[in-house]
Design a protein around this motif. Structure first.
Motif, PDB file in Angstrom:
ATOM      1  N   UNK A 282     -27.912  28.649 -36.823  1.00  0.00           N
ATOM      2  CA  UNK A 282     -29.595  28.790 -36.862  1.00  0.00           C
ATOM      3  C   UNK A 282     -30.158  28.987 -38.333  1.00  0.00           C
ATOM      4  N   UNK A 283     -30.871  28.264 -38.729  1.00  0.00           N
ATOM      5  CA  UNK A 283     -31.313  28.514 -40.236  1.00  0.00           C
ATOM      6  C   UNK A 283     -32.687  28.350 -40.458  1.00  0.00           C
ATOM      7  N   UNK A 284     -33.270  28.697 -41.637  1.00  0.00           N
ATOM      8  CA  UNK A 284     -34.632  28.282 -41.822  1.00  0.00           C
ATOM      9  C   UNK A 284     -34.852  27.182 -42.290  1.00  0.00           C
ATOM     10  N   UNK A 285     -35.987  26.224 -42.084  1.00  0.00           N
ATOM     11  CA  UNK A 285     -36.094  25.135 -42.223  1.00  0.00           C
ATOM     12  C   UNK A 285     -36.375  24.629 -43.508  1.00  0.00           C
ATOM     13  N   UNK A 286     -37.025  25.728 -44.395  1.00  0.00           N
ATOM     14  CA  UNK A 286     -37.425  25.507 -45.809  1.00  0.00           C
ATOM     15  C   UNK A 286     -36.259  26.026 -46.755  1.00  0.00           C
ATOM     16  N   UNK A 287     -35.093  25.806 -46.235  1.00  0.00           N
ATOM     17  CA  UNK A 287     -33.851  26.035 -47.120  1.00  0.00           C
ATOM     18  C   UNK A 287     -34.142  24.819 -48.328  1.00  0.00           C
ATOM     19  N   UNK A 288     -33.728  25.358 -49.653  1.00  0.00           N
ATOM     20  CA  UNK A 288     -33.230  26.196 -50.113  1.00  0.00           C
ATOM     21  C   UNK A 288     -33.819  27.341 -50.571  1.00  0.00           C
ATOM     22  N   UNK A 289     -35.236  27.371 -50.343  1.00  0.00           N
ATOM     23  CA  UNK A 289     -36.260  28.430 -50.637  1.00  0.00           C
ATOM     24  C   UNK A 289     -35.931  29.468 -49.974  1.00  0.00           C
ATOM     25  N   UNK A 290     -35.378  29.470 -48.676  1.00  0.00           N
ATOM     26  CA  UNK A 290     -35.094  30.578 -47.884  1.00  0.00           C
ATOM     27  C   UNK A 290     -33.580  30.377 -47.435  1.00  0.00           C
ATOM     28  N   UNK A 291     -32.644  31.267 -47.521  1.00  0.00           N
ATOM     29  CA  UNK A 291     -31.450  30.924 -47.171  1.00  0.00           C
ATOM     30  C   UNK A 291     -30.801  31.769 -46.013  1.00  0.00           C
ATOM     31  N   UNK A 292     -31.835  32.119 -44.927  1.00  0.00           N
ATOM     32  CA  UNK A 292     -31.555  32.617 -43.805  1.00  0.00           C
ATOM     33  C   UNK A 292     -30.892  31.794 -43.048  1.00  0.00           C
ATOM     34  N   UNK A 293     -29.431  32.540 -42.389  1.00  0.00           N
ATOM     35  CA  UNK A 293     -28.502  31.583 -41.473  1.00  0.00           C
ATOM     36  C   UNK A 293     -27.896  32.560 -40.675  1.00  0.00           C
ATOM     37  N   UNK A 294     -27.840  32.019 -39.598  1.00  0.00           N
ATOM     38  CA  UNK A 294     -27.082  32.898 -38.370  1.00  0.00           C
ATOM     39  C   UNK A 294     -26.158  31.808 -37.750  1.00  0.00           C
ATOM     40  N   UNK A 295     -25.036  32.280 -37.607  1.00  0.00           N
ATOM     41  CA  UNK A 295     -23.843  31.503 -37.044  1.00  0.00           C
ATOM     42  C   UNK A 295     -24.037  31.874 -35.522  1.00  0.00           C
ATOM     43  N   UNK A 296     -23.850  30.786 -34.648  1.00  0.00           N
ATOM     44  CA  UNK A 296     -23.896  31.123 -33.100  1.00  0.00           C
ATOM     45  C   UNK A 296     -22.424  30.778 -32.632  1.00  0.00           C
ATOM     46  N   UNK A 297     -22.152  31.324 -31.740  1.00  0.00           N
ATOM     47  CA  UNK A 297     -20.846  30.911 -30.839  1.00  0.00           C
ATOM     48  C   UNK A 297     -20.966  29.993 -29.971  1.00  0.00           C
ATOM     49  N   UNK A 298     -19.824  29.231 -29.819  1.00  0.00           N
ATOM     50  CA  UNK A 298     -20.063  28.119 -28.838  1.00  0.00           C
ATOM     51  C   UNK A 298     -19.608  28.870 -27.334  1.00  0.00           C
TER      52      UNK A 298
END
Length: 51
Positions: free
Chosen positions: A35-51
């Motif tokens: 899951x990440x912020x849609x305004x990347x690369x201005x915001x670099x928020x990322x969270x990995x999710x497990x399957x």
């Protein structure tokens, strides 16, 4: 059910916790899902999710 999970189940985007502006979007990546912020690369928020 939390408000956030209720919004997600209805298909509504959550607001990015880092920038407070962008919507969070889920993407499939080589290592699973993220899951990440849609305004990347201005915001670099990322969270990995497990399957």
């Amino acid at each position: 059910m939390s408000d956030q999970s209720h919004r997600e189940s209805r298909g509504e985007a959550s607001v990015c916790p880092k920038c407070g502006v962008g919507a969070l979007v889920q993407k499939k990546v080589r290592l699973g899902a993220m899951v990440g912020c849609h305004i990347w690369p201005r915001c670099d928020y990322v969270q990995m999710r497990s399957n």
